[in-house]
Design an enzyme around this catalytic site. Sequence first.
Site, PDB file in Angstrom:
ATOM      1  N   LYS A  20       0.810  -1.221   0.000  1.00  0.00           N
ATOM      2  CA  LYS A  20       0.000   0.000   0.000  1.00  0.00           C
ATOM      3  C   LYS A  20       0.841   1.267   0.000  1.00  0.00           C
ATOM      4  O   LYS A  20       0.552   2.218  -0.741  1.00  0.00           O
ATOM      5  CB  LYS A  20      -0.938   0.006   1.213  1.00  0.00           C
ATOM      6  CG  LYS A  20      -1.797   1.259   1.300  1.00  0.00           C
ATOM      7  CD  LYS A  20      -2.854   1.167   2.375  1.00  0.00           C
ATOM      8  CE  LYS A  20      -2.300   1.166   3.762  1.00  0.00           C
ATOM      9  NZ  LYS A  20      -3.356   1.309   4.788  1.00  0.00           N
ATOM     10  N   GLY A  99       2.930   5.674   7.028  1.00  0.00           N
ATOM     11  CA  GLY A  99       3.362   5.676   5.636  1.00  0.00           C
ATOM     12  C   GLY A  99       2.259   5.859   4.632  1.00  0.00           C
ATOM     13  O   GLY A  99       2.524   6.084   3.448  1.00  0.00           O
ATOM     14  N   ASP A 100       1.001   5.763   5.078  1.00  0.00           N
ATOM     15  CA  ASP A 100      -0.128   5.953   4.166  1.00  0.00           C
ATOM     16  C   ASP A 100      -0.876   7.260   4.433  1.00  0.00           C
ATOM     17  O   ASP A 100      -2.005   7.437   3.990  1.00  0.00           O
ATOM     18  CB  ASP A 100      -1.093   4.769   4.242  1.00  0.00           C
ATOM     19  CG  ASP A 100      -1.663   4.555   5.638  1.00  0.00           C
ATOM     20  OD1 ASP A 100      -1.261   5.289   6.568  1.00  0.00           O
ATOM     21  OD2 ASP A 100      -2.511   3.657   5.803  1.00  0.00           O
ATOM     22  N   ASN A 165      -8.698  10.757  16.866  1.00  0.00           N
ATOM     23  CA  ASN A 165      -7.254  10.535  16.910  1.00  0.00           C
ATOM     24  C   ASN A 165      -6.729  10.296  15.499  1.00  0.00           C
ATOM     25  O   ASN A 165      -7.227   9.433  14.782  1.00  0.00           O
ATOM     26  CB  ASN A 165      -6.962   9.313  17.795  1.00  0.00           C
ATOM     27  CG  ASN A 165      -5.526   8.864  17.714  1.00  0.00           C
ATOM     28  OD1 ASN A 165      -4.618   9.688  17.730  1.00  0.00           O
ATOM     29  ND2 ASN A 165      -5.317   7.558  17.634  1.00  0.00           N
ATOM     30  N   LYS A 347      16.962  13.100 -30.040  1.00  0.00           N
ATOM     31  CA  LYS A 347      17.476  12.283 -28.945  1.00  0.00           C
ATOM     32  C   LYS A 347      18.992  12.400 -28.885  1.00  0.00           C
ATOM     33  O   LYS A 347      19.681  12.218 -29.884  1.00  0.00           O
ATOM     34  CB  LYS A 347      17.044  10.824 -29.146  1.00  0.00           C
ATOM     35  CG  LYS A 347      17.389   9.875 -27.995  1.00  0.00           C
ATOM     36  CD  LYS A 347      18.743   9.215 -28.135  1.00  0.00           C
ATOM     37  CE  LYS A 347      18.816   8.316 -29.339  1.00  0.00           C
ATOM     38  NZ  LYS A 347      20.170   7.682 -29.462  1.00  0.00           N
ATOM     39  N   HIS A 359       9.564  19.575 -39.650  1.00  0.00           N
ATOM     40  CA  HIS A 359       8.587  18.559 -40.031  1.00  0.00           C
ATOM     41  C   HIS A 359       9.205  17.162 -40.107  1.00  0.00           C
ATOM     42  O   HIS A 359      10.257  16.976 -40.697  1.00  0.00           O
ATOM     43  CB  HIS A 359       7.981  18.843 -41.419  1.00  0.00           C
ATOM     44  CG  HIS A 359       7.812  20.280 -41.752  1.00  0.00           C
ATOM     45  ND1 HIS A 359       6.727  21.017 -41.363  1.00  0.00           N
ATOM     46  CD2 HIS A 359       8.611  21.134 -42.448  1.00  0.00           C
ATOM     47  CE1 HIS A 359       6.851  22.253 -41.797  1.00  0.00           C
ATOM     48  NE2 HIS A 359       7.987  22.353 -42.448  1.00  0.00           N
ATOM     49  N   ASN A 373      19.126  24.383 -41.579  1.00  0.00           N
ATOM     50  CA  ASN A 373      17.766  23.999 -41.943  1.00  0.00           C
ATOM     51  C   ASN A 373      17.726  22.494 -42.196  1.00  0.00           C
ATOM     52  O   ASN A 373      18.460  21.979 -43.042  1.00  0.00           O
ATOM     53  CB  ASN A 373      17.305  24.740 -43.194  1.00  0.00           C
ATOM     54  CG  ASN A 373      15.878  24.364 -43.571  1.00  0.00           C
ATOM     55  OD1 ASN A 373      14.921  24.919 -43.044  1.00  0.00           O
ATOM     56  ND2 ASN A 373      15.727  23.414 -44.487  1.00  0.00           N
ATOM     57  N   ASN A 382      21.732   6.420 -37.259  1.00  0.00           N
ATOM     58  CA  ASN A 382      22.784   6.401 -36.247  1.00  0.00           C
ATOM     59  C   ASN A 382      23.099   5.027 -35.689  1.00  0.00           C
ATOM     60  O   ASN A 382      24.021   4.882 -34.900  1.00  0.00           O
ATOM     61  CB  ASN A 382      22.392   7.326 -35.088  1.00  0.00           C
ATOM     62  CG  ASN A 382      21.075   6.922 -34.441  1.00  0.00           C
ATOM     63  OD1 ASN A 382      20.186   6.416 -35.109  1.00  0.00           O
ATOM     64  ND2 ASN A 382      20.957   7.154 -33.147  1.00  0.00           N
ATOM     65  N   TYR A 383      22.377   3.995 -36.093  1.00  0.00           N
ATOM     66  CA  TYR A 383      22.476   2.694 -35.425  1.00  0.00           C
ATOM     67  C   TYR A 383      22.670   1.592 -36.454  1.00  0.00           C
ATOM     68  O   TYR A 383      21.913   1.490 -37.420  1.00  0.00           O
ATOM     69  CB  TYR A 383      21.186   2.461 -34.624  1.00  0.00           C
ATOM     70  CG  TYR A 383      21.161   1.220 -33.781  1.00  0.00           C
ATOM     71  CD1 TYR A 383      22.192   0.923 -32.890  1.00  0.00           C
ATOM     72  CD2 TYR A 383      20.077   0.350 -33.843  1.00  0.00           C
ATOM     73  CE1 TYR A 383      22.143  -0.210 -32.101  1.00  0.00           C
ATOM     74  CE2 TYR A 383      20.013  -0.786 -33.054  1.00  0.00           C
ATOM     75  CZ  TYR A 383      21.055  -1.065 -32.183  1.00  0.00           C
ATOM     76  OH  TYR A 383      20.999  -2.188 -31.396  1.00  0.00           O
TER      77      TYR A 383
END
EC number: 2.7.7.23
Length: 453
Positions: A20, A99-100, A165, A347, A359, A373, A382-383
């Site tokens: 939980k 904790g909850d 309480n 990336k 685009h 541009n 790249n891979y």
Amino acid sequence: MNIVILAAGTGKRMRSALPKVLHPLAGQPLLAHVIDTARTLKPTHLVVVVGHGAEAVRKAVAAPDVQFAVQEQQLGTGHAVQQALPLLDPSAPTLVLYGDVPLTRAGTLQALTERAGQGGYGVLTVTLADPSGYGRIVRDAQGKVARIVEQKDATPEQLEIAEINTGIIVAPTERLGRWLAALKNDNAQGEFYLTDAVEMAIEAGLEVVTTQPEDEWETLGVNSKQQLAELERIHQHNVADALLVAGVTLADPARLDVRGTLECGRDVSIDVNCVFEGRVTLADNVTIGPNCVIRDANIGAGTRVDAFTHIEGAEVGANAVLGPYARLRPGASLHDESHVGNFVEVKNAVLGRGSKANHLTYIGDSDIGARVNIGAGTITCNYDGANKFRTIIEDDVFVGSDTQLVAPVRVKRGATIAAGTTVWKDVEADALVLNDKTQTSKTGYVRPTKKKS
């Protein structure tokens, strides 16, 4: 001061395999919120009592300043605190948290500990219109706390009491240990209640003091997915309200989610349905369009982020334009006045000042200079299936539409790449590069047609 956080419960009503206290609120576990608040009080010992899903809980919140105690059997809150006692400083008071219960303000806890002092017993209470389900604060004729009675053990008269309480207490540690050792479980739940220590403290001559939070929601706990959703909305409302007070313009405060920290400069505007995760900084005059997701990013002054743009782990300079439907992945660095348009993904790449990719483009593992541009449909290849390679494009390069740049490759300053070109060799400065292609036309061509059935 010692702080003990109880996090051993099973959370059956959550109907989940996840413990939980690890269910997320605003992007981090419930327990993490409580630990963060506890840290602001600068405890000398911070102990989390784990039980159900102990290893998962340990892994989620492990830190040098956090110790763990194990409650093998869930025999009640008093029993849980007992498990932490060997890890505490007996000469300092102990604050017990849950904790909850993630939204308690640090100032509320500070007020409680100050009221109790070094050797006093303090209880955080709250008065509710509907106190159903909570332990009641029973006071004597002088208005002093006499005992705390759990709902299942309360008389009809005690059930009429509205002061309840919250479970959060502070007590002198050495004496608390003795009181806990004397607890009995002769109650409806068959558990050792921490609340029963109140009567022992009174019998020992201590006056039990109480304080109340500024808002009821500070003491709300999570026992179901419904309650989790309610607390999420309360938290997000509080975050949105703080942003509005700070001068941020929110198109609709109810349609904003901040799952981390969001720092905003002056005159920042955020449209609807935006999600901010991790650490995000928006400088002055930044405009965020609708339905954007931004995670762990810094956005420079005057930048406009249009609708449905996703940004993660990126640095964006001033006066840039992003989107709509742009995606910046980790390692993307956009300099001032750069443009990344619709359906462009960047990336681990640098886009220089004033450079544009407006685009349908993928730019990965690349260093792109200023005033470049990038035409529509350009791909940095790249891979090779095992390794990543970089593409370097120097200043003032024009890349035509539908270009493939096969890394590793460098295009030098001022070069022009014609549309539809595949570049696999370095291009010299100010050169024009194109792939020779012959266009063939056939007159009188008849297009095939489908046969009718």
